[in-house]
Design an enzyme around this catalytic site. Structure first.
Site, PDB file in Angstrom:
ATOM      1  N   HIS A 174       0.825  -1.213   0.000  1.00 38.71           N
ATOM      2  CA  HIS A 174       0.000   0.000   0.000  1.00 38.71           C
ATOM      3  C   HIS A 174       0.862   1.267   0.000  1.00 38.71           C
ATOM      4  O   HIS A 174       1.222   1.791   1.049  1.00 38.71           O
ATOM      5  CB  HIS A 174      -0.926  -0.013   1.215  1.00 38.71           C
ATOM      6  CG  HIS A 174      -1.975   1.042   1.175  1.00 38.71           C
ATOM      7  ND1 HIS A 174      -3.154   0.955   1.875  1.00 38.71           N
ATOM      8  CD2 HIS A 174      -2.050   2.225   0.499  1.00 38.71           C
ATOM      9  CE1 HIS A 174      -3.892   2.029   1.648  1.00 38.71           C
ATOM     10  NE2 HIS A 174      -3.229   2.826   0.818  1.00 38.71           N
ATOM     11  N   HIS A 208       1.563   5.183  -2.265  1.00 42.00           N
ATOM     12  CA  HIS A 208       1.168   6.155  -3.291  1.00 42.00           C
ATOM     13  C   HIS A 208       2.435   6.844  -3.770  1.00 42.00           C
ATOM     14  O   HIS A 208       2.909   7.782  -3.135  1.00 42.00           O
ATOM     15  CB  HIS A 208       0.210   7.193  -2.691  1.00 42.00           C
ATOM     16  CG  HIS A 208      -1.044   6.604  -2.122  1.00 42.00           C
ATOM     17  ND1 HIS A 208      -2.234   6.573  -2.824  1.00 42.00           N
ATOM     18  CD2 HIS A 208      -1.306   6.018  -0.927  1.00 42.00           C
ATOM     19  CE1 HIS A 208      -3.175   5.993  -2.069  1.00 42.00           C
ATOM     20  NE2 HIS A 208      -2.642   5.653  -0.924  1.00 42.00           N
ATOM     21  N   ARG A 212       2.915   8.523  -6.496  1.00 36.32           N
ATOM     22  CA  ARG A 212       2.622   9.835  -7.114  1.00 36.32           C
ATOM     23  C   ARG A 212       3.024   9.984  -8.571  1.00 36.32           C
ATOM     24  O   ARG A 212       2.940  11.088  -9.114  1.00 36.32           O
ATOM     25  CB  ARG A 212       3.276  10.979  -6.321  1.00 36.32           C
ATOM     26  CG  ARG A 212       2.980  10.988  -4.836  1.00 36.32           C
ATOM     27  CD  ARG A 212       1.511  11.104  -4.563  1.00 36.32           C
ATOM     28  NE  ARG A 212       1.217  11.402  -3.157  1.00 36.32           N
ATOM     29  CZ  ARG A 212       0.070  11.103  -2.562  1.00 36.32           C
ATOM     30  NH1 ARG A 212      -0.894  10.506  -3.250  1.00 36.32           N
ATOM     31  NH2 ARG A 212      -0.131  11.402  -1.312  1.00 36.32           N
ATOM     32  N   ASN A 264      -4.524   6.393  -7.430  1.00 44.68           N
ATOM     33  CA  ASN A 264      -4.992   7.794  -7.409  1.00 44.68           C
ATOM     34  C   ASN A 264      -3.916   8.783  -7.846  1.00 44.68           C
ATOM     35  O   ASN A 264      -3.645   9.769  -7.181  1.00 44.68           O
ATOM     36  CB  ASN A 264      -5.562   8.172  -6.030  1.00 44.68           C
ATOM     37  CG  ASN A 264      -4.555   8.025  -4.905  1.00 44.68           C
ATOM     38  OD1 ASN A 264      -3.601   7.264  -5.011  1.00 44.68           O
ATOM     39  ND2 ASN A 264      -4.763   8.749  -3.818  1.00 44.68           N
ATOM     40  N   LYS A 278      -8.318  -1.434  -6.681  1.00 43.48           N
ATOM     41  CA  LYS A 278      -8.499  -0.614  -5.476  1.00 43.48           C
ATOM     42  C   LYS A 278      -9.659   0.339  -5.703  1.00 43.48           C
ATOM     43  O   LYS A 278      -9.749   0.982  -6.750  1.00 43.48           O
ATOM     44  CB  LYS A 278      -7.213   0.186  -5.228  1.00 43.48           C
ATOM     45  CG  LYS A 278      -7.340   1.370  -4.265  1.00 43.48           C
ATOM     46  CD  LYS A 278      -7.408   0.935  -2.821  1.00 43.48           C
ATOM     47  CE  LYS A 278      -7.576   2.111  -1.858  1.00 43.48           C
ATOM     48  NZ  LYS A 278      -6.411   2.939  -1.672  1.00 43.48           N
ATOM     49  N   HIS A 297      -5.868  -0.049   5.763  1.00 49.50           N
ATOM     50  CA  HIS A 297      -5.657   0.888   6.884  1.00 49.50           C
ATOM     51  C   HIS A 297      -6.780   0.957   7.915  1.00 49.50           C
ATOM     52  O   HIS A 297      -7.426   1.993   8.077  1.00 49.50           O
ATOM     53  CB  HIS A 297      -5.332   2.286   6.368  1.00 49.50           C
ATOM     54  CG  HIS A 297      -6.190   2.839   5.260  1.00 49.50           C
ATOM     55  ND1 HIS A 297      -7.549   2.734   5.248  1.00 49.50           N
ATOM     56  CD2 HIS A 297      -5.854   3.522   4.137  1.00 49.50           C
ATOM     57  CE1 HIS A 297      -8.008   3.324   4.155  1.00 49.50           C
ATOM     58  NE2 HIS A 297      -6.997   3.805   3.468  1.00 49.50           N
ATOM     59  N   ASP A 335       0.497   2.770   3.648  1.00 49.96           N
ATOM     60  CA  ASP A 335      -0.229   3.897   3.072  1.00 49.96           C
ATOM     61  C   ASP A 335       0.724   5.084   2.882  1.00 49.96           C
ATOM     62  O   ASP A 335       0.347   6.240   3.147  1.00 49.96           O
ATOM     63  CB  ASP A 335      -1.439   4.295   3.922  1.00 49.96           C
ATOM     64  CG  ASP A 335      -2.449   5.110   3.129  1.00 49.96           C
ATOM     65  OD1 ASP A 335      -2.256   5.265   1.903  1.00 49.96           O
ATOM     66  OD2 ASP A 335      -3.422   5.593   3.717  1.00 49.96           O
ATOM     67  N   HIS A 378       3.241  14.048   0.872  1.00 47.45           N
ATOM     68  CA  HIS A 378       2.876  15.415   0.484  1.00 47.45           C
ATOM     69  C   HIS A 378       3.991  16.308   0.997  1.00 47.45           C
ATOM     70  O   HIS A 378       4.634  15.977   2.002  1.00 47.45           O
ATOM     71  CB  HIS A 378       1.560  15.849   1.152  1.00 47.45           C
ATOM     72  CG  HIS A 378       0.367  15.034   0.762  1.00 47.45           C
ATOM     73  ND1 HIS A 378      -0.291  15.194  -0.437  1.00 47.45           N
ATOM     74  CD2 HIS A 378      -0.293  14.052   1.419  1.00 47.45           C
ATOM     75  CE1 HIS A 378      -1.313  14.347  -0.491  1.00 47.45           C
ATOM     76  NE2 HIS A 378      -1.331  13.636   0.621  1.00 47.45           N
ATOM     77  N   GLY A 381      -2.516  12.438   4.326  1.00 49.53           N
ATOM     78  CA  GLY A 381      -1.488  11.478   3.938  1.00 49.53           C
ATOM     79  C   GLY A 381      -0.138  11.838   4.519  1.00 49.53           C
ATOM     80  O   GLY A 381       0.176  13.009   4.723  1.00 49.53           O
TER      81      GLY A 381
HETATM   82  O1  DOR Z   1      -4.320   9.840   3.941  1.00 50.63           O
HETATM   83  C1  DOR Z   1      -4.475   9.376   2.824  1.00 50.63           C
HETATM   84  N1  DOR Z   1      -3.715   9.793   1.799  1.00 50.63           N
HETATM   85  N2  DOR Z   1      -5.401   8.463   2.636  1.00 50.63           N
HETATM   86  C2  DOR Z   1      -5.711   8.031   1.409  1.00 50.63           C
HETATM   87  O2  DOR Z   1      -6.607   7.232   1.281  1.00 50.63           O
HETATM   88  C3  DOR Z   1      -5.027   8.561   0.215  1.00 50.63           C
HETATM   89  C4  DOR Z   1      -3.722   9.107   0.567  1.00 50.63           C
HETATM   90  C5  DOR Z   1      -3.108   9.967  -0.498  1.00 50.63           C
HETATM   91  O3  DOR Z   1      -3.081   9.541  -1.652  1.00 50.63           O
HETATM   92  O4  DOR Z   1      -2.622  11.049  -0.177  1.00 50.63           O
HETATM   93 ZN    ZN Z   2      -3.746   4.759   0.522  1.00 54.35          ZN
HETATM   94 ZN    ZN Z   3      -6.988   4.960   1.694  1.00 53.18          ZN
END
Ligand code: DOR
Ligand code: ZN
Ligand code: ZN
Length: 424
Positions: free
Chosen positions: A65, A67, A69, A99, A153, A208, A290, A294, A306
């Site tokens: 899990h 991200h 980017r 995402n 997902k 999560h 997760d 950022h 996040g």
């Molecule tokens: O806190 C989060 N950030 N939860 C998520 O489900 C997505 C993630 C993000 O992509 O920043």
């Molecule tokens: Zn996530």
């Molecule tokens: Zn999530």
């Protein structure tokens, strides 16, 4: 033909406390035993014999899990920086979430993302396809049929990105046409996801889980033999931040009030404790970070959900082992073996002959301060655990038989990461 490189790890200890030695031949683990006779390999320039001096030897961590980017949001992270953060911390495989910009909800976008990851990642990677609010079931069918992914997902609550699915018909169709569905589902949405999986699905992975209440929903589902079956199993993921952080820590400073924000949000200390108990009862299947980088400037300016995670997950868990909260055996299950089993990854997640040589060496006694005694590799440049004193640190990472991290340094000359393969 070029000869395979051979690595022999001598004098390791496995999670059970037994002596372990490993012979790596090319990208494969050729032998695992208590004692490997290195004498026939001495003076061979293709061979490196490494005495790990009683350190812990484990399979590389698989974080299903993250991200990363890329594409589209690469000012926060990309596959190069994200995979560097992984390799340093002992993560040899990550799975990326859909995402991004564009979202990974069409075959074309998926193939483009795979291309970027194969060019840039220095660890292994898998990609989760995304379910779209605009109904992309035809695309889901296509990528599953073509064997390009085996997971989808979906977001059932608002989070970062534009992927929330609210239409019940689309949700049902996604479950009907997928294999394993990973859900971002909070509170009642967990009940709904469990129901959808039971009625239409072939497997549910609840991402999560943040609280006692939500964990209990999943435990009940797991224990119900009508709901959790071989045809539609239920899996539970917990993140490090829902184990180590809580609202008390978040509310303690103005900065933390902004930085320690994510979806699902942090809960109480009692929730941390319940999740630890669930882990030790065997009710949790995986630790997924997760990892959601950022920039700190974005986080301080307005509430942004996040936080980064891959760079600290294993060290936090080893530190928890040192505090008596969890066994090394359980850490290996949650972070290596179970992720491989659940995602059906071929030949990874275990130190087993014939498997890919994704191997890490961990100094369980090493004391260090996060962000002081190391350099943050994630492009976002920060960690919520800065200044935490931890005991336990990854000191060597081998990916597909190549030593990619050693002596506190990433080996810039090797790029051995591959896309994972999965079985049916
Ligand atoms: O806190 C989060 N950030 N939860 C998520 O489900 C997505 C993630 C993000 O992509 O920043
Ligand atoms: Zn996530
Ligand atoms: Zn999530």
């Amino acid at each position: 033909m070029e000869k395979n490189k051979i690595i022999i790890l001598k004098n390791g200890i496995d999670v059970f406390g037994n002596k372990i030695e490993i012979l790596v031949n090319g990208e494969i683990i050729e032998k695992v035993s208590e004692n490997i006779d290195e004498s026939k390999f001495e003076n061979n320039e293709n061979v490196r014999i490494i005495d790990v001096e009683g350190k812990l030897v484990m399979p590389g961590v698989i974080d299903v899990h993250t991200h990363m980017r890329e594409p589209g949001v690469t000012y926060k992270e990309d596959f190069a920086t994200g995979s560097r953060a992984c390799v340093k911390a002992g993560v040899t495989t990550f799975y990326d979430m859909p995402n991004t910009v564009p979202t990974t909800t069409t075959e074309e976008n998926l193939l483009e993302k795979k291309k970027l990851a194969s060019e840039k990642s220095i660890v292994n990677f898998g990609i989760h396809f995304g379910g779209s609010k605009n109904d992309n079931v035809e695309e889901i069918k296509k990528v599953l049929k073509n064997g390009e992914v085996n997971t989808v997902k979906i977001f059932m609550n608002v989070s970062t990105g534009e992927m929330l699915i609210e239409d019940d018909e689309i949700l049902a169709k996604v479950f009907e046409n997928s294999k394993l569905v990973l859900v971002h589902a909070e509170n009642e949405m967990i009940d709904k996801a469990i129901e959808l999986n039971k009625n239409y699905g072939s497997g549910l992975y609840v991402c999560h889980i943040p609280s006692a209440e939500e964990m209990k929903k999943v435990i009940n589902a797991k224990e119900n033999s009508d709901v959790n079956t071989k045809e539609h199993p239920v899996y539970a993921e917990v993140t490090p931040h829902h184990l180590f952080l809580n609202t008390e820590i978040r509310e303690s400073t103005e900065r933390n009030k902004m930085l320690l924000r994510m979806k699902p949000e942090l809960r109480e200390k009692s929730d941390n404790e319940f999740l630890w108990e669930a882990i030790n009862r065997g009710e949790v299947d995986t630790i997924g970070t997760d990892h959601a980088p950022h920039l700190i400037s974005e986080k301080l300016e307005k509430i942004t959900f996040g936080m980064p995670g891959v760079e600290t997950s294993l060290a936090l868990m080893i530190n928890a082992y040192n505090e008596g909260k969890i066994s090394l055996e359980m850490i290996q299950k949650l972070m290596c073996e179970n992720p491989a089993k659940i995602m059906k990854i071929e030949k990874r997640g275990k130190l087993q002959e014939g498997y890919f040589a994704d191997v890490i060496v961990v100094d369980t006694k090493k004391e260090w301060i996060v962000g002081i005694d190391d350099t943050i590799e994630s492009k976002c440049g920060w960690t919520p655990y800065e200044n935490w004193r931890l005991k336990g640190k990854n000191i060597m990472t081998i990916v597909n038989g190549e030593i990619v991290y050693e002596n506190g340094k990433i080996n810039e000359n090797v790029k051995s990461g591959k896309e994972v393969k999965f079985y049916d």
